[in-house]
Scaffold this motif. Structure first.
Motif, PDB file in Angstrom:
ATOM      1  N   PRO A  69      24.718   9.385 -33.613  1.00 24.75           N
ATOM      2  CA  PRO A  69      25.901   8.489 -34.010  1.00 24.75           C
ATOM      3  C   PRO A  69      26.261   8.914 -35.318  1.00 24.75           C
ATOM      4  N   VAL A  70      27.337   8.712 -36.046  1.00 24.31           N
ATOM      5  CA  VAL A  70      27.668   9.477 -37.265  1.00 24.31           C
ATOM      6  C   VAL A  70      28.446   8.208 -38.172  1.00 24.31           C
ATOM      7  N   ASN A  71      28.785   7.083 -37.654  1.00 25.64           N
ATOM      8  CA  ASN A  71      29.909   6.079 -37.523  1.00 25.64           C
ATOM      9  C   ASN A  71      29.599   5.087 -36.709  1.00 25.64           C
ATOM     10  N   ASP A  72      29.795   3.555 -37.193  1.00 25.78           N
ATOM     11  CA  ASP A  72      29.634   2.493 -36.592  1.00 25.78           C
ATOM     12  C   ASP A  72      30.364   2.655 -35.161  1.00 25.78           C
ATOM     13  N   HIS A  73      31.750   3.501 -34.738  1.00 30.63           N
ATOM     14  CA  HIS A  73      32.603   3.627 -33.872  1.00 30.63           C
ATOM     15  C   HIS A  73      31.846   4.060 -32.552  1.00 30.63           C
ATOM     16  N   ALA A  74      30.397   4.883 -33.387  1.00 28.55           N
ATOM     17  CA  ALA A  74      29.911   5.444 -31.906  1.00 28.55           C
ATOM     18  C   ALA A  74      28.424   5.440 -32.030  1.00 28.55           C
TER      19      ALA A  74
END
Length: 232
Positions: free
Chosen positions: A219-224
């Motif tokens: 995951p790269v961002n909070d949504h991921a």
């Protein structure tokens, strides 16, 4: 079993014609239907200008407790007005008296496949989506500007196996295509993301993953993070 669709009376604010409206259901990744709860006491409004933040509503799945973003209910009046139907506020896990969500279903550890070719990258992404709960993974009908498109019921994914960081245009094209299909979207990239591409994904709510050479999406961002590790 999911909740039955709720039907409410909706008065067009332009011509005052009254309609009976039931919100559509959407498939949660657990397989249960998710239906935005309508507010019969709310005031319908005419859609004059499209604003991204107003296009989506957060709804919790009653089966698994996962909260997702779904298209805001709308109806088209014969007078030509698009009416946004009010949605009731749903309690979050922090609300006093909110019902406890069910524990997420147990998942075995993800079993990656090493990435040596572009096809391996697509395979790794497809396996990961299956691990997340999507069973009907297939090639997307519409080819993305770069990389390979994958689709499942309620989901559109893009896999970019090139050594070029995904751009803001790549992210926006994926999001726009998913929006027209009323689907969630997710991006997998082997080379990561340009700074403006990541910022745009954060604003649009697009989960971003980087594929490492072991075949494990990171995951790269909070949504991921929210997609990979739901907290209910």
């Amino acid at each position: 079993m999911g909740a039955m669709p709720q039907s409410v009376a909706v008065c067009c604010p332009a011509c005052r014609r009254e309609h009976q409206y039931a919100a559509p259901s959407y498939p949660c990744v657990c397989g249960a239907p998710v239906i935005p709860p309508l507010d019969p006491r709310g005031v319908p409004v005419a859609v004059q200008h499209r604003v991204w933040a107003e296009e989506w509503v957060s709804v919790r799945c009653v089966a698994c407790g996962r909260r997702g973003q779904w298209p805001h209910p709308e109806l088209g009046c014969p007078c030509g007005t698009v009416v946004r139907v009010p949605v009731a506020r749903t309690p979050s896990s922090a609300d006093p008296g909110a019902p406890a969500a069910e524990e997420p279903r147990h998942r075995p550890p993800f079993a990656p496949v090493p990435i040596r070719t572009a096809r391996d990258a697509v395979t790794a992404a497809a396996l990961y989506l299956r691990w997340l709960g999507y069973r009907d993974i297939r090639r997307a009908h519409q080819r993305p500007p770069s990389g390979i498109g994958l689709a499942a019921h309620g989901l559109l994914a893009q896999v970019d196996p090139t050594m070029r960081p995904a751009s803001v245009r790549d992210v926006e094209c994926l999001w726009l295509t998913a929006m027209t299909e009323s689907s969630l979207c997710v991006y997998f990239s082997l080379a990561g993301y340009a700074v403006d591409g990541r910022a745009r994904a954060d604003a649009l709510g697009v989960p971003l993953f980087v594929l490492d050479l072991t075949g494990t999406p990171q995951p790269v961002n909070d949504h991921a993070d929210a997609l990979a590790f739901p907290t209910g």
